[in-house]
Design a protein around this motif. Sequence first.
Motif, PDB file in Angstrom:
ATOM      1  N   ARG A 101      30.524 -15.294 -74.055  1.00 25.88           N
ATOM      2  CA  ARG A 101      31.389 -15.889 -74.967  1.00 25.88           C
ATOM      3  C   ARG A 101      32.096 -17.103 -74.662  1.00 25.88           C
ATOM      4  O   ARG A 101      32.098 -17.930 -75.745  1.00 25.88           O
ATOM      5  N   TYR A 102      32.753 -16.815 -73.637  1.00 25.71           N
ATOM      6  CA  TYR A 102      33.770 -17.532 -73.255  1.00 25.71           C
ATOM      7  C   TYR A 102      33.774 -18.427 -71.971  1.00 25.71           C
ATOM      8  O   TYR A 102      34.511 -19.647 -71.704  1.00 25.71           O
ATOM      9  N   GLY A 103      32.743 -18.371 -71.323  1.00 33.41           N
ATOM     10  CA  GLY A 103      32.240 -18.849 -69.788  1.00 33.41           C
ATOM     11  C   GLY A 103      32.176 -20.543 -69.968  1.00 33.41           C
ATOM     12  O   GLY A 103      32.391 -20.957 -68.938  1.00 33.41           O
ATOM     13  N   ASP A 104      31.860 -20.944 -71.301  1.00 28.34           N
ATOM     14  CA  ASP A 104      31.822 -22.494 -71.116  1.00 28.34           C
ATOM     15  C   ASP A 104      32.767 -23.185 -71.797  1.00 28.34           C
ATOM     16  O   ASP A 104      32.794 -24.253 -72.224  1.00 28.34           O
ATOM     17  N   ASN A 105      33.781 -22.534 -72.148  1.00 27.49           N
ATOM     18  CA  ASN A 105      35.083 -23.158 -72.752  1.00 27.49           C
ATOM     19  C   ASN A 105      35.727 -24.038 -71.727  1.00 27.49           C
ATOM     20  O   ASN A 105      36.072 -23.445 -70.396  1.00 27.49           O
ATOM     21  N   PRO A 106      35.776 -25.351 -71.917  1.00 29.42           N
ATOM     22  CA  PRO A 106      36.424 -26.139 -70.750  1.00 29.42           C
ATOM     23  C   PRO A 106      37.798 -25.804 -70.438  1.00 29.42           C
ATOM     24  O   PRO A 106      38.468 -26.187 -69.312  1.00 29.42           O
ATOM     25  N   GLN A 107      38.462 -25.147 -71.360  1.00 24.90           N
ATOM     26  CA  GLN A 107      40.013 -24.678 -70.609  1.00 24.90           C
ATOM     27  C   GLN A 107      39.870 -23.581 -69.994  1.00 24.90           C
ATOM     28  O   GLN A 107      41.071 -23.201 -69.478  1.00 24.90           O
ATOM     29  N   LEU A 108      38.905 -22.808 -69.962  1.00 25.98           N
ATOM     30  CA  LEU A 108      38.697 -21.690 -69.026  1.00 25.98           C
ATOM     31  C   LEU A 108      39.003 -22.108 -67.562  1.00 25.98           C
ATOM     32  O   LEU A 108      37.998 -22.896 -67.053  1.00 25.98           O
ATOM     33  N   SER A 109      40.061 -21.639 -66.841  1.00 25.05           N
ATOM     34  CA  SER A 109      40.364 -22.167 -65.549  1.00 25.05           C
ATOM     35  C   SER A 109      39.943 -21.434 -64.517  1.00 25.05           C
ATOM     36  O   SER A 109      39.425 -21.722 -63.218  1.00 25.05           O
ATOM     37  N   ILE A 110      40.439 -20.085 -64.684  1.00 19.96           N
ATOM     38  CA  ILE A 110      40.037 -19.034 -63.865  1.00 19.96           C
ATOM     39  C   ILE A 110      39.861 -17.972 -64.419  1.00 19.96           C
ATOM     40  O   ILE A 110      40.189 -17.396 -65.548  1.00 19.96           O
ATOM     41  N   TRP A 111      38.806 -17.063 -63.719  1.00 20.08           N
ATOM     42  CA  TRP A 111      38.639 -15.544 -64.099  1.00 20.08           C
ATOM     43  C   TRP A 111      39.498 -14.562 -63.268  1.00 20.08           C
ATOM     44  O   TRP A 111      39.434 -14.744 -62.285  1.00 20.08           O
TER      45      TRP A 111
END
Length: 666
Positions: free
Chosen positions: A133-143
């Motif tokens: 669901r969120y893996g391709d959000n460009p704002q996602l910086s770190i898991w």
Amino acid sequence: MKKMKRMLHGGDYNPNQWEKEVWKEDMRIFKDAAINSATINVFSWAKIQPSEEVYYFDELDEIIEMLTKENYDIVLGTSTAALPAWMFKKYPEVGRVDFDGRQHRFGHRHNACPHSLVYQKYATRLVEKLAERYGDNPQLSIWHINNEYGGECYCEKCEKAFRVWLQNKYKTIEAVNKAWNLEFWGHTVYEWDEIVVPNALGDGMDANNSAFAGLSVDYRRFMSDSLLDNFKMEKAAIRKYDQETPITTNLMGTFKGLDYFKWAKEMDIVSWDNYPSYNTPWSKTAMTHDLMRGVKNRSFMLMEQTPSQQNWQPYNSLKKPGQMRAQSYQTIAHGADTIQYFQLRRSVGGCEKFHGAVIEHVGTENTRVFREVSQLGHEMQSLGDSLLEANNPAEVGIIFDWDNYWALEYTSGPNKDLSYVDQIHQYYQYFYERNIAVDMISVDADFSKYKVVVAPVLYMIKDQMAENLEAYVEKGGTFVTTFMSGIVDQSDNVLLGGYPGPLRKLTGVWAEEIDALAPEQKNNIQLASGQKGETFLLSDILHLETAESLGEYTSNFYKGCPVATKNHFGKGQAFYVGAQMDTDSLAEILDQVCYDGDVKKVVDEKTNLEITRRQKDGKDFYFILNFTTEDQKLPETFDGSTDLLKNERLSVETVLQPYDVVLVTK
Ligand code: GLA
Ligand code: ZN
């Protein structure tokens, strides 16, 4: 893999605990503090998956949308560190069995049995859904996987898995008997299923005592590996959908339970949570940062610190004005690329309602704590990416090894007060006080990078270690080790032939006996210079073989025996410190170590300031910090330079007040 674009300033953010109006207010207030990042979804499993077959992402969607719109760097938790109630109700086996053999029920957190297939199945499913669901959000910086992994489980599933782990390691039951020396007390086992976990119902005595240290050390290795398998399982679930975003989990410094050198190999970036007590020495915090940099040998994230106070320590003092800021710069100085808080808004209920936060219960930005967070945020903003991923050069390496930590503290005798971390810290402190940069390194590090390698209480010698150390010194390295070194192999069996076993040739000494001193006892010593001192805790009775004496005992029946030695070996030298010395005596020995090793201070002037250097693109950044309680003068070397934080010109007249920070480049 994505790169961090800027230094993060943010922290744990739980809007799910609040009404929507509060979210808006948060966004407005955080902007004032130049907060650019939020760690979300750390404990939301019960919300995202309210029952076995139902998933609900609407709220998390909204949170992510809001943060995305505001250009936040999102640190996305996987929420697997606290299990939903329905899971415990339907599958009680997901809970752990503790040291006393009690099966845990729903409650608390960090308590999933690592070998529960039910837990594994639902955790994997949840993480896959999040990544998809969120893996391709460009704002996602770190898991951010799970949270502060740790603890042990002693359930039947873990016991079975432990036997398999042992079969892989030892192949035959005979090898297990030999490794743990089970002939002692007639504990010989003949079948794999006769092996039981070492908790209070078996060979464990308490968290630090065991009838068979070899067994208990193996169980710690197994638990560390088991939890690491849980981490890798989530990592694989993320990687199915997102190959780009770096993955971390928050470590806990010198936490005993997990072998962080092994863990760091599986993490894209190390992050950790820094919660010193009101009386933790600054040198110890610095050492822990260096360890967290050392486990992966690169810059790290500060995933959590409190802006003001904690709730879970016995005495939760406030951070004094300037302290949080100074502490944050110490963190950056030792290798951090982020400053993140726990948490951004203080909760109304639960055991952390008295835990400090960026927004306190008053709900406004009008607090001392907020103003300090805001000052720091704006300063970090103006530094831009100038320090991002900068290096920390060091000429001294101090060995830290979790197997040693476990084995040394499990061993019965000679002195119960021996603490691994304190022993390491005492050596670190010597270098810290002289502004000599240190790397914390593993037993299998490349020693040739260092002028000096220090290995306090190197009790367990594994694999090629002795040979590697000999080769290092042979080629000109300077090595320091101490009492309680070279004693056992990887299974806690003594390496026979006289202590310090495989280090005997290198150190040129034989320790015939080890005396233990009670807290009220001490020995007197006199060093070669004539300086008199004292020793405590443990005292080796040493014989010189090829080494020379650097001082001797002047009391007790072993008076006249050497207390510290130096051995020329090839082109280098090996020092041996045979007892727990007072600070000044130890300093005399270590002064000689630094002289022989030609070790350079970061700044060659006497000062009580902490001065740390980071390097990037050929530029040196000096972090100058006053952690004393008095004003301190700026060292002359920095006369005429400019403080990058306040944009002020510095001179020899410049005075740093307690908690003042100056950052200059050269
Ligand atoms: C830990 C946890 C956080 C929070 C803080 C409080 O570091 O990771 O969830 O409980 O402690 O200090
Ligand atoms: Zn278990």
